[in-house]
Design a protein around this motif. Structure first.
Motif, PDB file in Angstrom:
ATOM      1  N   GLY A 112      49.105  30.334 -49.901  1.00  0.00           N
ATOM      2  CA  GLY A 112      49.290  31.393 -50.888  1.00  0.00           C
ATOM      3  C   GLY A 112      50.651  31.330 -51.559  1.00  0.00           C
ATOM      4  O   GLY A 112      50.776  31.609 -52.759  1.00  0.00           O
ATOM      5  N   ARG A 113      51.663  30.961 -50.804  1.00  0.00           N
ATOM      6  CA  ARG A 113      53.001  30.861 -51.394  1.00  0.00           C
ATOM      7  C   ARG A 113      53.063  29.744 -52.438  1.00  0.00           C
ATOM      8  O   ARG A 113      53.738  29.876 -53.473  1.00  0.00           O
ATOM      9  CB  ARG A 113      54.052  30.650 -50.298  1.00  0.00           C
ATOM     10  N   ASP A 116      51.369  31.036 -55.497  1.00  0.00           N
ATOM     11  CA  ASP A 116      52.221  32.011 -56.171  1.00  0.00           C
ATOM     12  C   ASP A 116      53.331  31.331 -56.965  1.00  0.00           C
ATOM     13  O   ASP A 116      53.758  31.844 -58.007  1.00  0.00           O
ATOM     14  CB  ASP A 116      52.823  32.964 -55.143  1.00  0.00           C
ATOM     15  N   SER A 117      53.792  30.198 -56.483  1.00  0.00           N
ATOM     16  CA  SER A 117      54.876  29.494 -57.171  1.00  0.00           C
ATOM     17  C   SER A 117      54.452  28.989 -58.547  1.00  0.00           C
ATOM     18  O   SER A 117      55.300  28.675 -59.386  1.00  0.00           O
ATOM     19  CB  SER A 117      55.370  28.314 -56.318  1.00  0.00           C
ATOM     20  N   ALA A 119      52.891  30.802 -60.713  1.00  0.00           N
ATOM     21  CA  ALA A 119      53.060  31.940 -61.627  1.00  0.00           C
ATOM     22  C   ALA A 119      51.833  32.221 -62.489  1.00  0.00           C
ATOM     23  O   ALA A 119      51.950  32.570 -63.663  1.00  0.00           O
ATOM     24  CB  ALA A 119      54.289  31.712 -62.513  1.00  0.00           C
ATOM     25  N   GLY A 120      50.645  32.048 -61.916  1.00  0.00           N
ATOM     26  CA  GLY A 120      49.433  32.414 -62.635  1.00  0.00           C
ATOM     27  C   GLY A 120      48.780  31.291 -63.407  1.00  0.00           C
ATOM     28  O   GLY A 120      47.713  31.495 -63.998  1.00  0.00           O
ATOM     29  N   ALA A 141      50.160  36.591 -49.846  1.00  0.00           N
ATOM     30  CA  ALA A 141      51.310  35.852 -50.366  1.00  0.00           C
ATOM     31  C   ALA A 141      51.277  35.683 -51.872  1.00  0.00           C
ATOM     32  O   ALA A 141      52.256  35.215 -52.453  1.00  0.00           O
ATOM     33  CB  ALA A 141      51.374  34.464 -49.707  1.00  0.00           C
ATOM     34  N   THR A 142      50.163  36.049 -52.511  1.00  0.00           N
ATOM     35  CA  THR A 142      50.072  35.907 -53.969  1.00  0.00           C
ATOM     36  C   THR A 142      49.026  36.864 -54.514  1.00  0.00           C
ATOM     37  O   THR A 142      48.043  37.184 -53.831  1.00  0.00           O
ATOM     38  CB  THR A 142      49.711  34.464 -54.378  1.00  0.00           C
ATOM     39  N   ARG A 143      49.225  37.298 -55.755  1.00  0.00           N
ATOM     40  CA  ARG A 143      48.212  38.117 -56.413  1.00  0.00           C
ATOM     41  C   ARG A 143      47.264  37.255 -57.237  1.00  0.00           C
ATOM     42  O   ARG A 143      46.301  37.764 -57.816  1.00  0.00           O
ATOM     43  CB  ARG A 143      48.867  39.171 -57.307  1.00  0.00           C
ATOM     44  N   HIS A 144      47.528  35.953 -57.283  1.00  0.00           N
ATOM     45  CA  HIS A 144      46.715  35.058 -58.106  1.00  0.00           C
ATOM     46  C   HIS A 144      45.545  34.511 -57.291  1.00  0.00           C
ATOM     47  O   HIS A 144      45.403  33.299 -57.083  1.00  0.00           O
ATOM     48  CB  HIS A 144      47.586  33.932 -58.658  1.00  0.00           C
TER      49      HIS A 144
END
Length: 359
Positions: A112-113, A116-117, A119-120, A141-144
């Motif tokens: 997840g990190r 997230d890196s 950025a969508g 770890a991410t909203r994506h």
């Protein structure tokens, strides 16, 4: 879409893209020593929107095999989104390893990190070897991420939506091939009784179809037997006297040999990359077999994921999935009118939309 290609073991990413005929925007190798994560994210195209595609967790025989798979799968997601008119690009991730052995919350958090890196630019979801519950872990770890459980605010596993899309595509193909939208009395061979195949079998039996199933996992077959006592188990449905062949496991089951031996009149399933190469599409067409392009038939899960992302109601998502039947009819009819394969028609439709986006 491109043929499956055997590459030299020393080939790098750019060599593999050239050999496969792909032009990916970005390929990310992800490694986390603490959790043991080894993953590859492929972002093929973002001209229509952010790249969205599932996370496949699989014990690849080599890193080269994993790379080849993620390149093919992420390109397929581009065509899938374009073919059914979604504002999305194509992406995919493969995690290398046996999910029954290596999958842990720590590994999913690390993954997840990495997501997230980005950025969508890449939005992930579940796929072979991962579940909605796994996406809940990734989502810490991410909203994506989409396809999380309903308890976590998501729309749940996409297995039923994928199966429902395949079912609608199959009904459309049956209407063209046999002049009826009904599958009652037809024999459908389902190859793969996983989370998509299981739901597809339920839809088919409810529609009055006779179902034959094959799967190497005894547990999957036991689940089918317990739920549907009318389903017959076969060692190889592709060789059986069936009306419809529904590949719902891994790809490349349609080879020149199997296409010539196939006894079905319609091929429509959930598996990605069903054709070993594009010559197989011509073989099927020459034999009068209707092949529904896989990336249209199996788009239901992507439609659900996009609906979750946009906040659509379940009713609207279901209507969008049912519209797959219209796309399938258009492709088959146009192929018949122009004398080309359904694969060529579907590819052309997707490329036209991508070209308009580029302009």
């Amino acid at each position: 879409m491109t043929a499956q290609t055997v590459l030299d073991a020393d080939a790098g990413v750019f060599d593999r893209q050239a050999a496969l005929g792909t032009t990916h925007e970005q390929v990310i190798f992800c490694q986390d020593e603490r959790s043991g994560l080894r993953a590859i994210i492929g972002i093929h195209h973002t001209g229509l929107g952010p790249a969205l595609g599932g996370t496949r967790f699989y014990p690849y025989r080599s890193e080269q095999a994993a790379l080849a798979d993620v390149l093919r799968l992420s390109e397929g997601m581009t065509y899938k989104a374009a073919a059914v008119g979604l504002p999305l690009g194509g992406g995919k991730c493969v995690i290398i390893g046996d999910p029954l052995v290596r999958k842990t919350p720590e590994l999913l958090h690390a993954y997840g990190r990495f997501v997230d890196s980005l950025a969508g630019r890449y939005i992930t979801a579940a796929d072979l070897g991962t579940t909605a519950e796994d996406m809940d872990e990734v989502g810490t770890a991410t909203r994506h991420v989409v396809g999380r459980t309903e308890q976590a605010g998501g729309s749940g596993d996409t297995g039923w939506s994928t199966a429902y899309g395949v079912f609608q595509a199959m009904r459309a193909a049956a209407a063209v091939q046999w002049g009826t939208t009904g599958l009652a009395g037809r024999t459908v061979g389902v190859e793969g009784a996983g989370k998509v195949g299981y739901h597809l079998i339920g839809l088919l039996t409810a529609a009055g179809a006779q179902v034959v199933v094959t799967d190497p996992a005894d547990g999957a077959l036991q689940r089918i037997r317990a739920a549907y006592d009318s389903v017959r188990v076969s060692s190889a449905v592709i060789e059986d006297p069936i009306d419809v062949y529904a590949p719902c496991a891994l790809g490349s089951t349609l080879t020149p040999a199997s296409a010539n031996a196939l006894r079905a009149s319609v091929v429509c399933g959930a598996a990605n990359n069903q054709l070993q190469d594009r010559t197989v599409a011509a073989t099927l067409a020459d034999r009068g077999v209707v092949w529904v392009p896989d990336y249209i038939a199996n788009a239901g899960g992507l439609i659900q994921a996009n609906g979750e992302r946009l906040g659509k109601s379940p009713q609207d998502v279901r209507a969008d999935i049912e519209a797959i039947s219209t796309s399938v009819t258009d492709v088959i009819v146009q192929a018949g009118q122009t004398g080309v394969t359904t694969a060529a028609v579907a590819d052309a439709m997707a490329r036209q939309r991508l070209a308009r986006a580029a302009r």
